[in-house]
Design an enzyme around this catalytic site. Structure first.
Site, PDB file in Angstrom:
ATOM      1  N   PRO A 117      81.744 -27.452   8.984  1.00 31.27           N
ATOM      2  CA  PRO A 117      81.033 -26.255   8.505  1.00 31.27           C
ATOM      3  C   PRO A 117      81.170 -26.095   7.002  1.00 31.27           C
ATOM      4  O   PRO A 117      82.261 -26.262   6.446  1.00 31.27           O
ATOM      5  CB  PRO A 117      81.740 -25.121   9.257  1.00 31.27           C
ATOM      6  CG  PRO A 117      82.227 -25.758  10.517  1.00 31.27           C
ATOM      7  CD  PRO A 117      82.612 -27.165  10.136  1.00 31.27           C
ATOM      8  N   CYS A 118      80.050 -25.782   6.350  1.00 31.85           N
ATOM      9  CA  CYS A 118      80.000 -25.857   4.885  1.00 31.85           C
ATOM     10  C   CYS A 118      80.042 -24.503   4.189  1.00 31.85           C
ATOM     11  O   CYS A 118      80.015 -24.443   2.960  1.00 31.85           O
ATOM     12  CB  CYS A 118      78.725 -26.593   4.463  1.00 31.85           C
ATOM     13  SG  CYS A 118      77.209 -25.774   5.027  1.00 31.85           S
ATOM     14  N   GLN A 119      80.134 -23.401   4.945  1.00 35.87           N
ATOM     15  CA  GLN A 119      80.012 -22.087   4.323  1.00 35.87           C
ATOM     16  C   GLN A 119      81.076 -21.843   3.252  1.00 35.87           C
ATOM     17  O   GLN A 119      80.820 -21.179   2.251  1.00 35.87           O
ATOM     18  CB  GLN A 119      80.092 -20.980   5.379  1.00 35.87           C
ATOM     19  CG  GLN A 119      78.909 -20.941   6.321  1.00 35.87           C
ATOM     20  CD  GLN A 119      79.088 -21.846   7.532  1.00 35.87           C
ATOM     21  OE1 GLN A 119      79.936 -22.723   7.534  1.00 35.87           O
ATOM     22  NE2 GLN A 119      78.285 -21.631   8.554  1.00 35.87           N
ATOM     23  N   ALA A 120      82.267 -22.367   3.461  1.00 35.23           N
ATOM     24  CA  ALA A 120      83.345 -22.135   2.507  1.00 35.23           C
ATOM     25  C   ALA A 120      83.077 -22.801   1.163  1.00 35.23           C
ATOM     26  O   ALA A 120      83.527 -22.320   0.123  1.00 35.23           O
ATOM     27  CB  ALA A 120      84.666 -22.655   3.086  1.00 35.23           C
ATOM     28  N   TYR A 121      82.342 -23.916   1.168  1.00 37.64           N
ATOM     29  CA  TYR A 121      82.107 -24.676  -0.062  1.00 37.64           C
ATOM     30  C   TYR A 121      80.836 -24.253  -0.794  1.00 37.64           C
ATOM     31  O   TYR A 121      80.704 -24.489  -1.998  1.00 37.64           O
ATOM     32  CB  TYR A 121      81.981 -26.176   0.235  1.00 37.64           C
ATOM     33  CG  TYR A 121      83.105 -26.773   1.033  1.00 37.64           C
ATOM     34  CD1 TYR A 121      84.431 -26.389   0.836  1.00 37.64           C
ATOM     35  CD2 TYR A 121      82.844 -27.738   2.009  1.00 37.64           C
ATOM     36  CE1 TYR A 121      85.455 -26.948   1.575  1.00 37.64           C
ATOM     37  CE2 TYR A 121      83.873 -28.305   2.751  1.00 37.64           C
ATOM     38  CZ  TYR A 121      85.173 -27.905   2.540  1.00 37.64           C
ATOM     39  OH  TYR A 121      86.179 -28.460   3.266  1.00 37.64           O
TER      40      TYR A 121
END
Length: 412
Positions: A117-121
């Site tokens: 999951p890419c939301q943090a980046y």
């Protein structure tokens, strides 16, 4: 035959491209989202029925003419047994290893593909998550790749993520990508990475993503992975060509019949085969206020102008925030490709206004799937909202097919 696993699978966009190569065998797919797992199961069934030349039960099910129970009753259990619906975490890792070990038997694991999951980046995500950065475990999900690589010593892995990873700093203030490279180096893997635009690979969408490829240092390889990948560049069609055989529908409506037989070479190659049926060409309903805004935004787009929220007549403005996120309404252009499809499309369609003013709506599930490069035979379980989310989170299958091709060339 190369044995591979797909981690953080989603609905299987990355899987889809690898399936088209007979040299890969999937040991398992690991995904925590139940709707995405249901889509993965259904896709397994599609390929099984296609292999035995009996797709009728599948098409009957996705058209609503038959039940899921009836479809599953004619399919052996092992066809869907490679899908593990589980979150990858410290507490589940041993169970996941047991699952993989049982399916591998005495065979070796050759590769790992996936995209945490890419939301943090992401640039927007890191701003929204600033307050909880110190406790955001998503930042370090890549470490599970280290665990998998340490245990199975695969020849390669592929890791797809957002552009923001290139500049993201972890809680210690260090560039995370540098740390990722060092950690994989310490366990015997060479890392190569590149920011690519899916537009260069035939996907009708401007979508920049970081592709990270790791390979074991003991392998004697004479080529660069990205040298192999860039052999597969391809022009993308515009949206007029991509949507041309789809019927016109209004907001809140749907259609199950193509306008006519497909004429586009691109659509024939990647999207629609002669036996396909039209499904999920369904548009979400919109209130009158939004429909009036859509017309204004699209008319402005046709004049070459992007209408910002504070440009909209005051009587149509329903949001109190008129200083940020001013591009919250955005129209597509028939003569171009789409901007990036993201998971937020599951919440509303304001960023994806259909280019045909007469239809006056946001894009349908099937149109979003085509922009993302999914074939029309791909059906997303289990609702319109979950379908949009799965599409927005996916790796475009057209790109994943070319990544798979490049892996084979690279490892040859």
């Amino acid at each position: 035959m190369l044995n591979i696993i797909d981690v953080f699978s989603g609905a299987g966009g990355l899987t889809e491209g690898f399936r088209d190569h007979t040299q890969f065998k999937f040991i398992c797919h690991i995904e925590m989202d139940k709707a995405a797992c249901a889509s993965l199961e259904l896709r397994n069934i599609y390929y099984y029925l296609k292999k035995i030349n009996n797709l009728s039960p599948y098409f009957e099910y996705i058209q609503g003419k038959s039940s899921k129970e009836k479809l599953y009753s004619i399919v052996p259990n092992e066809i869907t047994s490679d899908i593990l619906s589980l979150e990858i975490s410290e507490s589940t890792l041993s169970s996941i290893f047991d699952f993989i070990d049982n399916r591998l038997g005495a065979d070796a694991l050759d590769g790992i593909i996936g995209g945490p999951p890419c939301q943090a980046y992401s640039i927007i995500g890191r701003a929204n998550n600033k307050k909880k950065k110190t406790s955001d475990t998503r930042i370090y999900l890549y470490k599970y790749y280290l665990d998998f690589c340490n245990r199975y010593k695969p020849k390669f892995f592929v890791f797809e993520n957002v552009k923001g990873l290139l500049s993201f700093k972890d809680i210690s203030g260090e560039l995370l990508l540098d740390k990722i490279i060092r950690e994989f180096d310490s366990i015997g893997y060479t890392i190569d990475y590149k920011l690519i635009n899916t537009l260069d690979f035939g996907v009708p969408q401007k979508r920049e993503r970081v592709i990270i490829v790791g390979y074991r240092k003991d392998l004697i390889l004479n080529k660069s992975f990205f040298e192999c990948l860039y052999k597969h560049t391809e022009a993308s069609p515009n949206l007029k060509e991509l949507f041309d055989d789809l019927p016109s529908i209004k907001a809140g409506k749907s259609s199950k019949k193509y306008r006519y037989d497909n004429k586009s070479k691109f659509v024939k190659k990647y999207i629609r085969s002669k036996d396909d049926v039209l499904t999920q060409h369904i548009a979400r309903p919109h209130n009158e206020n939004d429909l009036r805004i859509y017309k204004l935004v699209l008319n402005a787009k046709k004049r070459g102008k992007s209408l910002r929220y504070n440009d909209i007549p005051i009587e149509l403005q329903t949001h109190s925030n008129t200083t940020s996120f001013l591009d919250r309404y955005k129209a597509l252009d028939y003569d171009s490709v789409s901007h990036t499809i993201v998971a937020h499309i599951s919440k509303d369609g304001h960023y994806y206004i259909h280019p045909d003013l007469r239809q006056n709506r946001s894009i349908s599930v099937r149109e979003a799937a085509r922009i993302q490069g999914f074939p029309d035979s791909f059906y997303f379980e289990s609702s319109r909202t979950t379908a949009f989310r799965q599409i927005g989170n996916a790796v475009p299958p057209i790109l994943s097919f070319k990544i798979a091709s490049a892996i084979l060339d690279f490892l040859e």
